[in-house]
Design an enzyme around this catalytic site. Structure first.
Site, PDB file in Angstrom:
ATOM      1  N   ARG A   1       0.836  -1.206   0.000  1.00 60.03           N
ATOM      2  CA  ARG A   1       0.000   0.000   0.000  1.00 60.03           C
ATOM      3  C   ARG A   1       0.873   1.260   0.000  1.00 60.03           C
ATOM      4  O   ARG A   1       0.980   1.968  -0.991  1.00 60.03           O
ATOM      5  CB  ARG A   1      -0.951  -0.036   1.218  1.00 60.03           C
ATOM      6  CG  ARG A   1      -2.076   0.982   1.184  1.00 60.03           C
ATOM      7  CD  ARG A   1      -1.678   2.381   1.608  1.00 60.03           C
ATOM      8  NE  ARG A   1      -1.098   2.459   2.943  1.00 60.03           N
ATOM      9  CZ  ARG A   1      -0.515   3.553   3.427  1.00 60.03           C
ATOM     10  NH1 ARG A   1      -0.431   4.651   2.692  1.00 60.03           N
ATOM     11  NH2 ARG A   1       0.026   3.548   4.638  1.00 60.03           N
ATOM     12  N   ASP A   2       1.556   1.521   1.115  1.00 58.45           N
ATOM     13  CA  ASP A   2       2.361   2.747   1.210  1.00 58.45           C
ATOM     14  C   ASP A   2       3.479   2.707   0.169  1.00 58.45           C
ATOM     15  O   ASP A   2       3.821   3.725  -0.449  1.00 58.45           O
ATOM     16  CB  ASP A   2       2.946   2.855   2.628  1.00 58.45           C
ATOM     17  CG  ASP A   2       3.209   4.290   3.062  1.00 58.45           C
ATOM     18  OD1 ASP A   2       3.215   5.180   2.195  1.00 58.45           O
ATOM     19  OD2 ASP A   2       3.413   4.526   4.263  1.00 58.45           O
TER      20      ASP A   2
ATOM     21  N   HIS B   1       5.121   4.333  12.747  1.00 58.07           N
ATOM     22  CA  HIS B   1       5.176   4.275  11.280  1.00 58.07           C
ATOM     23  C   HIS B   1       6.240   5.283  10.821  1.00 58.07           C
ATOM     24  O   HIS B   1       5.958   6.453  10.631  1.00 58.07           O
ATOM     25  CB  HIS B   1       3.783   4.637  10.748  1.00 58.07           C
ATOM     26  CG  HIS B   1       3.631   4.643   9.268  1.00 58.07           C
ATOM     27  ND1 HIS B   1       2.987   3.636   8.574  1.00 58.07           N
ATOM     28  CD2 HIS B   1       3.996   5.539   8.322  1.00 58.07           C
ATOM     29  CE1 HIS B   1       2.962   3.929   7.284  1.00 58.07           C
ATOM     30  NE2 HIS B   1       3.575   5.083   7.100  1.00 58.07           N
TER      31      HIS B   1
ATOM     32  N   HIS C   1       9.049   6.743   8.242  1.00 61.42           N
ATOM     33  CA  HIS C   1       9.699   6.792   6.928  1.00 61.42           C
ATOM     34  C   HIS C   1      11.179   7.071   7.203  1.00 61.42           C
ATOM     35  O   HIS C   1      11.542   7.622   8.243  1.00 61.42           O
ATOM     36  CB  HIS C   1       9.037   7.859   6.051  1.00 61.42           C
ATOM     37  CG  HIS C   1       7.701   7.413   5.530  1.00 61.42           C
ATOM     38  ND1 HIS C   1       7.518   6.957   4.245  1.00 61.42           N
ATOM     39  CD2 HIS C   1       6.495   7.316   6.135  1.00 61.42           C
ATOM     40  CE1 HIS C   1       6.246   6.604   4.080  1.00 61.42           C
ATOM     41  NE2 HIS C   1       5.601   6.821   5.212  1.00 61.42           N
TER      42      HIS C   1
ATOM     43  N   CYS D   1       4.861   9.130  -0.018  1.00 59.66           N
ATOM     44  CA  CYS D   1       3.469   9.540  -0.039  1.00 59.66           C
ATOM     45  C   CYS D   1       3.302  10.492  -1.212  1.00 59.66           C
ATOM     46  O   CYS D   1       4.022  11.488  -1.304  1.00 59.66           O
ATOM     47  CB  CYS D   1       3.065  10.220   1.263  1.00 59.66           C
ATOM     48  SG  CYS D   1       1.364  10.828   1.209  1.00 59.66           S
TER      49      CYS D   1
ATOM     50  N   ASN E   1       9.422   3.867   3.487  1.00 55.80           N
ATOM     51  CA  ASN E   1       9.262   3.501   4.900  1.00 55.80           C
ATOM     52  C   ASN E   1      10.516   2.789   5.396  1.00 55.80           C
ATOM     53  O   ASN E   1      11.341   2.338   4.600  1.00 55.80           O
ATOM     54  CB  ASN E   1       8.100   2.507   5.038  1.00 55.80           C
ATOM     55  CG  ASN E   1       6.772   3.111   4.679  1.00 55.80           C
ATOM     56  OD1 ASN E   1       6.449   3.263   3.517  1.00 55.80           O
ATOM     57  ND2 ASN E   1       6.001   3.452   5.680  1.00 55.80           N
TER      58      ASN E   1
HETATM   59  P1  HMG Z   1     -12.687  15.048  -2.668  1.00 60.59           P
HETATM   60  O1  HMG Z   1     -12.301  15.451  -4.044  1.00 60.59           O
HETATM   61  O2  HMG Z   1     -12.856  16.120  -1.621  1.00 60.59           O
HETATM   62  O3  HMG Z   1     -13.948  14.086  -2.722  1.00 60.59           O
HETATM   63  O4  HMG Z   1     -11.560  14.011  -2.182  1.00 60.59           O
HETATM   64  P2  HMG Z   1     -15.492  14.367  -2.455  1.00 60.59           P
HETATM   65  O5  HMG Z   1     -15.832  13.836  -1.118  1.00 60.59           O
HETATM   66  O6  HMG Z   1     -15.795  15.810  -2.744  1.00 60.59           O
HETATM   67  O7  HMG Z   1     -16.158  13.469  -3.599  1.00 60.59           O
HETATM   68  C1  HMG Z   1     -15.890  13.752  -4.970  1.00 60.59           C
HETATM   69  C2  HMG Z   1     -16.184  12.516  -5.808  1.00 60.59           C
HETATM   70  O8  HMG Z   1     -15.272  11.471  -5.455  1.00 60.59           O
HETATM   71  C3  HMG Z   1     -17.594  11.946  -5.617  1.00 60.59           C
HETATM   72  O9  HMG Z   1     -17.998  11.440  -6.896  1.00 60.59           O
HETATM   73  C4  HMG Z   1     -17.372  10.786  -4.701  1.00 60.59           C
HETATM   74  O10 HMG Z   1     -18.325   9.729  -4.833  1.00 60.59           O
HETATM   75  C5  HMG Z   1     -16.004  10.299  -5.147  1.00 60.59           C
HETATM   76  P3  HMG Z   1     -19.107  12.222  -7.766  1.00 60.59           P
HETATM   77  O11 HMG Z   1     -20.307  12.293  -6.873  1.00 60.59           O
HETATM   78  O12 HMG Z   1     -18.486  13.569  -8.013  1.00 60.59           O
HETATM   79  O13 HMG Z   1     -19.222  11.352  -8.976  1.00 60.59           O
HETATM   80  N1  HMG Z   1     -15.334   9.601  -4.049  1.00 60.59           N
HETATM   81  C6  HMG Z   1     -14.820   8.360  -4.122  1.00 60.59           C
HETATM   82  N2  HMG Z   1     -14.714   7.474  -5.119  1.00 60.59           N
HETATM   83  C7  HMG Z   1     -14.138   6.284  -4.828  1.00 60.59           C
HETATM   84  N3  HMG Z   1     -13.674   5.960  -3.607  1.00 60.59           N
HETATM   85  C8  HMG Z   1     -13.730   6.827  -2.589  1.00 60.59           C
HETATM   86  C9  HMG Z   1     -14.322   8.100  -2.836  1.00 60.59           C
HETATM   87  N4  HMG Z   1     -14.542   9.159  -2.045  1.00 60.59           N
HETATM   88  C10 HMG Z   1     -15.172  10.074  -2.796  1.00 60.59           C
HETATM   89  N5  HMG Z   1     -13.270   6.493  -1.383  1.00 60.59           N
HETATM   90  C11 HMG Z   1     -10.949  12.126  -0.818  1.00 60.59           C
HETATM   91  C12 HMG Z   1     -11.606  13.483  -0.858  1.00 60.59           C
HETATM   92  C13 HMG Z   1     -10.758  11.743   0.633  1.00 60.59           C
HETATM   93  C14 HMG Z   1     -11.828  11.122  -1.523  1.00 60.59           C
HETATM   94  C15 HMG Z   1      -9.579  12.205  -1.556  1.00 60.59           C
HETATM   95  O14 HMG Z   1      -8.871  13.285  -1.015  1.00 60.59           O
HETATM   96  C16 HMG Z   1      -8.748  10.977  -1.454  1.00 60.59           C
HETATM   97  O15 HMG Z   1      -9.107   9.921  -1.995  1.00 60.59           O
HETATM   98  N6  HMG Z   1      -7.569  11.050  -0.773  1.00 60.59           N
HETATM   99  C17 HMG Z   1      -6.708   9.900  -0.574  1.00 60.59           C
HETATM  100  C18 HMG Z   1      -5.276  10.327  -0.519  1.00 60.59           C
HETATM  101  C19 HMG Z   1      -4.397   9.142  -0.205  1.00 60.59           C
HETATM  102  O16 HMG Z   1      -4.776   7.982  -0.373  1.00 60.59           O
HETATM  103  N7  HMG Z   1      -3.143   9.415   0.270  1.00 60.59           N
HETATM  104  C20 HMG Z   1      -2.197   8.403   0.603  1.00 60.59           C
HETATM  105  C21 HMG Z   1      -2.553   7.633   1.848  1.00 60.59           C
HETATM  106  S1  HMG Z   1      -2.123   8.508   3.341  1.00 60.59           S
HETATM  107  C22 HMG Z   1      -0.455   8.128   3.621  1.00 60.59           C
HETATM  108  O17 HMG Z   1       0.200   7.600   2.761  1.00 60.59           O
HETATM  109  C23 HMG Z   1       0.138   8.415   4.975  1.00 60.59           C
HETATM  110  C24 HMG Z   1       0.331   7.156   5.836  1.00 60.59           C
HETATM  111  O18 HMG Z   1       1.184   6.231   5.193  1.00 60.59           O
HETATM  112  C25 HMG Z   1       0.916   7.530   7.214  1.00 60.59           C
HETATM  113  C26 HMG Z   1       2.149   8.430   7.122  1.00 60.59           C
HETATM  114  O19 HMG Z   1       3.157   8.027   6.513  1.00 60.59           O
HETATM  115  O20 HMG Z   1       2.061   9.533   7.649  1.00 60.59           O
HETATM  116  C27 HMG Z   1      -1.015   6.445   6.083  1.00 60.59           C
HETATM  117 MG    MG Z   2       3.347   6.299   5.258  1.00 61.46          MG
END
Ligand code: HMG
Ligand code: MG
Length: 310
Positions: A25-26, A217, A219, A250, A259
Site C-alpha cells: 500500500r504505502d 510508522h 519513513h 506519499c 518507509n
Molecule cells: P474530494 O475530491 O474532496 O472528494 O476528495 P469528495 O468527497 O468531494 O467526492 C468527490 C467525488 O469522489 C464523488 O464522486 C465521490 O463519490 C467520489 P461524484 O459524486 O463527483 O461522482 N469519491 C470516491 N470514489 C471512490 N472511492 C472513494 C471516494 N470518495 C469520494 N473512497 C478524498 C476526498 C478523501 C476522496 C480524496 O482526497 C482521497 O481519496 N484522498 C486519498 C489520498 C491518499 O490515499 N493518500 C495516501 C494515503 S495517506 C499516507 O500515505 C500516509 C500514511 O502512510 C501515514 C504516514 O506516513 O504519515 C497512512
Molecule cells: Mg506512510
C-alpha cells in the site's frame, strides 16, 4: 557472512513484535509506473509466505487521487483468502462501502496532525477530516471490523515545519475516542529523532492513550527510522509498520521517501532475539523479486547486503 545476525537479547525490550507490513500500500502507492495487479497479488502472497501476519493490501480511495491503487477491486478478491490480516485504507464512507462489498475485515482511516497535509491529502481541514471519519469508523465497528487510525506528520511537516506535540495528542485522542483500536503514529517525512519519539509517546500516555494501542510508522528519509523504532520499543511499543525492501513514500508529501525497510527491521529484531515470525531470507528474496519488477534496486541496506553476489 551468515544470513542472520548473532542474537544478544535485551531484557528491557518486548519479547515479540508484530510487523504491520505496508509495502503493497504505502510502498506501491508512490510508484510512477503502473504495477500490474497480478504482480501486486503475487507480492502480497510472497509476503504472507515469508511469515508476515498483517499485510496492508491496498486503499479504497478516490482513483484519481492515487491512480496506482485504482485496481483495489481487482486486487483484493485475489488475496482475501490468505490466512493473514489484510487491512485496507478507507478515507470515507464511500471507501468503506467498497471495502465491505469485497469482504474486508480491517480498515484504516488516516488523519493528519497538520492543516497543510490534511488539505493536500484529504481536501479537508483537520476537523473536517475527523468529521468525515466519524461515521466511517462508527459504521465499520458496527459491521464488526477492526479499525486502525493513522496520524500523519506527527514529527514535522514539509509546509509547517515543527509540529507541536499537543497538536498531535489532540488529533490522536480524537481518533482514539472515535473507536480506532490502534493508532499508528506517522513520521511521514522521516524527520523524527529518538528523543522526540520518546516525548510524544510519554505525552500520549499522559493524555490517557495507552502504549498498547500505539503503533509506529517511520519513513526513513534521514536514516533515523531504525533508531526511532528502538526508542519506541524501549517505551513498550510492540507494533511496528515497515515496508518490504523499503518501498514507499506519499504522493501528497513530496519530501517523503520510503518507509523503514522490513528487512532492516527484522535484522535488528532477530539480533535482539525479538520474535516476529518472519523468515528474513524469504522476505529478502521477495524484495529482490519486487525490485526486478520495478526495474530498480531496493534501497534497503539489509536487502543489498544479503543479496550481494561475489
Ligand atoms: P474530494 O475530491 O474532496 O472528494 O476528495 P469528495 O468527497 O468531494 O467526492 C468527490 C467525488 O469522489 C464523488 O464522486 C465521490 O463519490 C467520489 P461524484 O459524486 O463527483 O461522482 N469519491 C470516491 N470514489 C471512490 N472511492 C472513494 C471516494 N470518495 C469520494 N473512497 C478524498 C476526498 C478523501 C476522496 C480524496 O482526497 C482521497 O481519496 N484522498 C486519498 C489520498 C491518499 O490515499 N493518500 C495516501 C494515503 S495517506 C499516507 O500515505 C500516509 C500514511 O502512510 C501515514 C504516514 O506516513 O504519515 C497512512
Ligand atoms: Mg506512510
Amino acid at each position: 557472512m551468515s544470513g542472520l545476525p548473532m542474537t544478544v537479547s535485551d531484557p528491557a525490550l518486548p519479547a515479540r513484535v508484530r510487523i504491520h507490513e505496508v509495502g503493497a500500500r504505502d510502498g506501491l502507492q508512490n510508484e510512477k509506473t503502473a504495477v500490474p495487479t497480478d504482480v501486486k497479488a503475487e507480492f502480497v502472497r510472497r509476503l504472507a509466505a515469508a511469515g508476515l501476519t498483517t499485510i496492508e493490501a491496498t486503499s479504497f480511495v478516490h482513483p484519481k487521487w492515487v491512480p496506482q491503487l485504482a485496481d483495489a477491486e481487482e486486487l483484493f478478491p485475489r488475496v482475501r483468502d490468505l490466512p493473514v490480516r489484510l487491512p485496507v485504507l478507507v478515507p470515507n464512507e464511500r471507501g468503506l462501502d467498497r471495502a465491505l462489498a469485497l469482504g474486508a475485515r480491517e480498515v484504516a482511516v488516516f488523519a493528519s496532525a497538520t492543516e497543510s497535509f490534511a488539505k493536500a491529502n484529504l481536501n479537508r481541514t483537520v476537523d473536517e477530516a475527523l468529521a468525515m471519519f466519524e461515521p466511517t469508523v462508527t459504521r465499520a465497528i458496527e459491521s464488526g471490523l477492526k479499525v486502525r487510525g493513522y496520524l500523519s506528520m506527527c514529527f514535522g511537516d514539509p509546509w509547517e515545519g515543527a509540529v507541536p506535540v499537543e497538536q498531535v495528542v489532540r488529533v490522536t485522542k480524537a481518533l482514539a475516542d472515535m473507536g480506532c483500536d490502534e493508532l499508528s503514529l506517522g513520521d511521514t517525512i522521516g524527520v523524527a529523532t529518538p528523543g522526540h519519539v520518546q516525548a510524544l509517546l510519554t505525552a500520549l500516555n499522559e493524555a490517557g492513550v495507552p502504549t498498547s494501542r500505539i503503533a509506529v510508522h517511520f519513513h526513513d528519509t534521514y536514516g533515523q527510522a531504525l533508531s526511532n523504532t528502538l526508542a519506541a520499543l524501549r517505551h513498550g511499543v510492540t507494533t511496528v509498520d515497515a515496508s518490504a525492501g523499503g518501498l514507499g513514500g506519499c504522493p501528497y508529501a513530496k519530501s517523503a521517501t520510503g518507509n523503514l525497510a522490513t528487512e532492516d527491521l527484522v535484522w535488528m529484531l532477530d539480533g535482539l532475539g525479538i520474535e516476529t515470525g518472519v523468515d528474513l531470507a524469504a522476505l529478502t528474496a521477495t524484495s529482490v523479486w519486487m525490485a526486478e519488477q520495478l526495474g530498480r534496486p531496493s534501497p534497503s541496506r539489509t536487502v543489498r547486503a544479503l543479496s550481494h553476489k561475489e
